[in-house]
Structure formats: structure tokens, C-alpha cells
Design an enzyme around this catalytic site. Structure first.
Site, short mmCIF file in Angstrom:
data_model
loop_
_atom_site.label_atom_id
_atom_site.label_comp_id
_atom_site.label_asym_id
_atom_site.label_seq_id
_atom_site.Cartn_x
_atom_site.Cartn_y
_atom_site.Cartn_z
N ASP A 80 50.26 -15.02 36.10
CA ASP A 80 49.94 -15.16 37.52
C ASP A 80 50.49 -13.99 38.34
O ASP A 80 49.87 -13.58 39.33
CB ASP A 80 50.49 -16.48 38.07
N CYS A 121 54.06 -20.54 30.51
CA CYS A 121 53.78 -20.22 31.91
C CYS A 121 52.73 -21.16 32.51
O CYS A 121 52.00 -21.85 31.81
CB CYS A 121 53.37 -18.76 32.04
N ASP A 122 52.69 -21.09 33.80
CA ASP A 122 51.93 -21.89 34.73
C ASP A 122 50.84 -22.82 34.18
O ASP A 122 51.09 -23.96 33.85
CB ASP A 122 51.30 -20.95 35.77
N LYS A 123 49.62 -22.32 34.08
CA LYS A 123 48.49 -23.17 33.74
C LYS A 123 48.45 -23.52 32.26
O LYS A 123 47.78 -24.46 31.85
CB LYS A 123 47.17 -22.48 34.11
N CYS A 193 59.51 -16.76 34.74
CA CYS A 193 60.30 -16.22 35.86
C CYS A 193 61.35 -17.23 36.32
O CYS A 193 61.09 -18.42 36.40
CB CYS A 193 59.38 -15.79 36.99
N GLU A 444 46.43 -18.51 44.22
CA GLU A 444 47.77 -18.63 44.79
C GLU A 444 47.95 -17.59 45.89
O GLU A 444 47.45 -16.47 45.80
CB GLU A 444 48.83 -18.40 43.71
N SER A 470 52.00 -20.04 44.99
CA SER A 470 52.88 -19.86 43.85
C SER A 470 54.13 -20.69 44.06
O SER A 470 54.55 -20.93 45.20
CB SER A 470 53.26 -18.38 43.72
#
Length: 554
Positions: A80, A121-123, A193, A444, A470
Site C-alpha cells: 500500500d 500486510c493489509d489486504k 510497518c 486510501e 490508511s
């Protein structure tokens, strides 16, 4: 023991399938054991995934130690941060559906007996979980772990400060040398992160759901205990197979409530709302936005990790991790301790004896940051189906705010205005046509929120969008506005200068416009079409559900 993999490994009719396994070097002995898909999102484009080959190897070692045959299969993943602020971000949330589809495809096509999911990570995290729910096998999540915080000018820092430094440079608050100091030091190595951004939010929530082993959400990527955790994850999936415990035995209405309580206590990313709604949908569990506020009203906010505060994921881990948070919430009866988890133990067994070791990272329920949770859902005449704000990252003076709208039909237009200096104290920036359908892809908005923060406007300017934020965003950043502009939502009828009133404690957001005026404006409204007409993202735009339903594909 009859195994699902017998469909591809056992019997005369399966000789052709076995021959293909032998072509890859598998032995007869390996084919007689349970076949375990180790779904790895390793790649060389995502800092959170660059080391997942090592995690995957450790998982495979654990599976072998426990008597199974591990087989790595791949999954994609978007970074991202790299995709932020341009057309690439339109593909980020939408990629969750591709990941879910691929997990479902690989598991059923090859008749695996169990799965260990290796995202970070995210998704990627919710996408893998959604796919696993469709096939309902014994499943463990083993994430890659969080990045350590960076060090800039003697202070611990993370990616959110990097984006804010861009705003500071544009405003002349730092020079080129100062910006370079940030960009070379905020991200010191591999891992997701280091703040409570979306990746770490989802990895913690997987642990709260019971899918991840204790430590899954917080053990740093570079610690040897992360490799040990991966080996134990491989062993754990074999125990789940022996006990016939499948993913839907772990994810249910009660475990999702546990996750919601954790979400509120941790101050997770607002994206967690989208992903928990989507996971609940795949699990067949009723979940709506009202329950988020219900849980928020009775769950204290115990953590202020970046971007809400100055602590980072390694601080949370050192303070006792997620299990200490769960133990603290249990003091108020907010956790169901009877539920089974991926290590075969109950929630209660996992949290026994867990205490807070450092109250700078985890507050007690008796002295929380706030008596209410980190996420709030707002409703009003421009968000009739709800919108979301990370309340714990909003400055106290912005919890209630009234100001004139500055309306933009894309993120790029808004960023240009912010960097151009035309946004003033008190303004409310409105960014529309960035929802799941209108974006398409629900980008985002870290670039505009970070620009505002870096320019010192985060305590005087609010931002409202039908897109999303985000986990690194802070300030009065209100997203997921439903209905979105592309679906005829009232956010699409706003004009420059319209006054908007926001009251987060009262869960309200309203434009000071009458129903009659909205109806009059609708007569001349021209709804902007999505700007991507080809490829799979065009298909996504046609089929995606609203954000209030998790932006799942229908």
C-alpha cells in the site's frame, strides 16, 4: 484416517495424479501423510513480505515435525505504501477478492487437508482468511511480524511520520536534508510497518479471533521467536487436523465479538471495519455497523500506538502483547474465554497469567486512555448508511467540529489544493468518487491526511471521504461514507461552502442542508462514471457491495 487429499493420492484411479507429484520429487511416504498448503505471500516488492520465504520454510519445518507434508502455494500482495497516491491504490482493496479467490481455488483444486496462511500486510491477511473460510479446512494464520521502528533525530518513528514529512517539506518546515533523514531511516528493515496500521491491526485481530497463535500480531519480524512461532504454527495445524477443528469452528459470532473488543482496545485501523465485515460475511455470521458502536461504548481504549501515539508494535510486544490486552479486557467481562483457538487451547488457557509489563504501551482497564473504543461509526444526512473514524487518533479539539466544505472529486484534486496552500484552518475537506464503485477500488487517503498533519493542520481541518484511510492516518479523518457518491449518496450533492457539523462522541455527521435542498440539487446532479473501464477492476466496480457491507464482491 480418511483424508481429503485421498482424492488425489489414493487408489488405482489416482495413479496419474500421483505421477505428477512424483514429477516434483514427492515420495510415496509424503503422499501418505496429510497434505498441508502453506499459502505464502512472499515477494520482492513488499517490505512486509520480503522475508516470508524464511517464515514459510519455518512453517514447513513445523508441519514435517508433526507428521504432515507441507506444500507451498503462492499468493499476491500489494504494498500500500508504494501504491499510495496514484492509480495503483485503486487495486489494493480490490486485490483482497483476488487473494480470497486464489486461496479457494488452490485449496479445492488440489484437495489439501489443512492450511497455514503466511501473509503480513493489509489486504493479504483478510483475503487469505476469507478464502480459507470458503473451504473450511483446519487453518492457522502465521504472519510475518511487524517492522521495528526507525530512529530519526533521536526519536522512534515509523511510516506515518514519513508521509507527514512530505507535508512538512511542502510547507517549508523542514528542508531537503531533513526529508532525506526521514526517508532513509523510518523503515529500518523487513516487516509490516511498525505502527497500529492496517497490517498489524489485522494480524492482531487474527490472534484475537483465535486463528493466530499467541504472539502472531506482535512478535517483531526480525526476532528469532518469530521463526519459532512459525514452526509452532506448522505443528499446530497438524493438531487441528487430528482433532478435526476447522476454521469455522474457530471463527464464529463469539470470536468476532472478541475481535471487536480487541479492535476497540487497540485503536486499530479504520480498515479493520471493512475487513471484519467481509470475514463475517464469509463465515456466515451476522455483523453490522451498529455492533461496532455497541462494542465501542463499553470497551476502553488501552493502547495509543502510532499514529495515535509514540509507541510501536515492539513496545506492545514487550508489554505483554495481545494476550495481555485480552486478559485486561477479561477483567470487564468483554472476552469469551471458552472459545477454542488455533493452538488447541481455549482463550482462557492462553491468557492465564498474562499481565501488563509496561503501562506506557498498554493501559489498564482501570486507567485507560478513554472509556470508549478506538473506532466510531457516525451517521447523518451525508452518511445515511454510516461512516467510520479512528476516534483514538483524533485530537480532542476535533472530536466536535463545524466548518465549510471544500469539495473535490478525486484525491489528486484535494492533494493539489492542500499542497497549494488553499486549505485553511476550520475547513472540512470532502473527497468523493473514491468509494468501492466510484474509485473504483476505494483508495486510501494517506497522502492528503499526512499532508495536513505535516503542515500542522490536523488539529484544525477535518477530512471526509467515501474512500478510506490508511491505518497510518491520524486526525479527524472520516471515511467509508455510505452511500458513496457513485451510488447517488448525498456526499455527491455537497458544494463548496456548505457547512458540515461533526460530533464524534454523539456519532453524528450532518451537512446543514435541508431535505428539500438536497432534492433540488439531485435534479441536476450528474454522477461521475468510474474512470477505469477495462480489466478486472471494471468488473469489480460493477459487482462490489457498499463499504458498509465490507466492500465484498456480490
Amino acid at each position: 484416517m480418511t483424508k481429503k487429499s485421498d482424492n488425489v493420492t489414493r487408489g488405482i484411479e489416482k495413479a496419474p495424479m500421483r505421477s505428477l507429484f512424483y514429477a516434483m520429487g514427492y515420495t510415496k511416504e509424503e503422499l501418505e501423510r496429510p497434505l498441508i498448503a502453506v499459502v505464502s505471500a512472499h515477494s520482492e516488492i513488499v517490505p512486509g513480505h520480503i522475508h516470508l520465504d524464511k517464515i514459510t520454510d519455518a512453517v514447513k519445518a513445523g508441519v514435517r515435525m508433526a507428521g504432515g507434508t507441507p506444500i507451498m502455494v503462492p499468493a499476491i500482495g500489494v504494498c500500500d505504501g508504494i501504491a499510495m497516491g496514484h492509480v495503483g491504490m485503486k487495486y489494493s482493496l480490490a486485490s483482497r477478492e483476488l487473494i480470497a479467490d486464489s486461496v479457494e481455488t488452490m485449496a479445492i483444486a488440489h484437495q489439501f487437508d489443512g492450511m497455514v496462511l503466511v501473509p503480513n500486510c493489509d489486504k493479504i491477511v483478510p483475503g487469505m482468511v476469507m478464502g480459507a473460510l470458503r473451504v473450511n479446512l483446519p487453518t492457522v494464520v502465521c504472519s510475518g511480524g511487524p517492522m521495528m521502528s526507525g530512529l530519526v533525530n533521536g526519536a522512534e518513528t515509523s511510516l506515518s511520520k514519513m508521509f507527514e514529512a512530505v507535508g512538512a517539506r511542502k510547507a517549508g518546515l523542514i528542508d531537503d536534508e531533513g526529508l532525506l533523514e526521514f526517508e532513509q531511516n523510518v523503515c529500518p528493515g523487513c516487516g509490516s510497518c511498525s505502527g497500529m496500521y492496517t497490517a498489524n491491526s489485522m494480524n492482531c485481530l487474527c490472534e484475537a479471533l483465535g486463528l493466530g497463535l499467541p504472539g502472531n500480531g506482535t512478535i517483531p519480524a526480525v526476532h528469532s521467536s518469530r521463526i519459532m512461532l512459525a514452526k509452532h504454527a506448522g505443528m499446530a495445524v497438524m493438531e487441528l487436523i487430528r482433532r478435526d477443528i476447522k476454521i469455522k469452528d474457530i471463527i464464529n459470532e463469539k470470536s468476532i465479538r472478541n475481535a471487536l473488543a480487541c479492535d476497540m482496545a487497540l485503536g486499530c485501523s479504520s480498515n479493520s471495519v471493512l475487513h471484519l465485515l467481509a470475514i463475517a460475511e464469509e463465515a456466515g455470521v451476522p455483523l453490522d455497523l451498529e455492533l461496532f458502536n455497541e462494542m465501542s461504548e463499553k470497551t476502553p481504549n488501552l493502547c495509543h500506538l502510532a499514529p495515535a501515539g509514540d509507541t510501536h508494535m515492539h513496545d506492545l510486544d514487550r508489554a505483554g502483547g495481545l494476550q495481555a490486552v485480552l486478559a485486561e479486557l477479561n477483567k470487564k467481562g468483554l472476552i469469551d474465554t471458552t472459545l477454542i483457538t488455533a493452538n488447541g487451547k481455549t482463550v482462557g488457557e492462553n491468557i492465564a497469567g498474562r499481565t501488563i509489563k509496561d503501562d506506557s504501551a498498554i493501559k489498564s482497564v482501570d486507567a485507560p486512555y478513554a472509556e470508549t473504543g478506538g473506532i466510531a461509526i457516525l451517521w447523518g444526512n451525508i452518511a445515511k448508511e454510516g461512516c467510520v473514524v479512528k476516534r483514538s487518533a483524533v485530537a480532542p479539539e476535533m472530536l466536535a467540529h463545524r466548518g465549510p466544505a471544500r469539495v473535490f472529486d478525486s484525491e489528486e484534486e484535494a492533494i493539489s489544493a492542500i499542497f497549494g496552500g488553499s486549505i485553511k484552518d476550520g475547513d472540512i475537506v470532502v473527497i468523493r468518487y473514491e468509494g468501492p464503485k466510484g474509485g473504483p477500488g476505494m483508495r486510501e487517503m494517506l497522502s492528503p491526511t499526512s499532508a495536513l498533519a505535516g503542515m500542522g493542520l490536523d488539529k484544525t481541518v477535518a477530512l471526509i471521504t467515501d474512500g478510506r484511510f490508511s491505518g497510518a492516518s491520524r486526525g479527524a479523518s472520516i471515511g467509508h461514507v455510505c452511500p458513496e457518491a457513485a451510488m447517488g449518496g448525498e456526499i455527491g450533492l455537497l458544494r463548496d461552502g456548505d457547512f458540515i457539523s461533526i460530533d464524534i462522541p454523539k456519532a453524528s455527521i450532518n451537512a446543514e442542508i435541508s431535505d428539500a435542498e438536497f432534492a433540488e440539487r439531485r435534479k441536476t446532479q450528474v454522477i461521475k462514471e468510474p474512470d477505469i473501464k477495462t480489466g478486472w477492476l471494471a468488473r469489480y466496480a460493477r459487482m462490489v457491495a457498499p463499504a458498509c457491507k465490507g466492500a465484498v464482491m456480490k
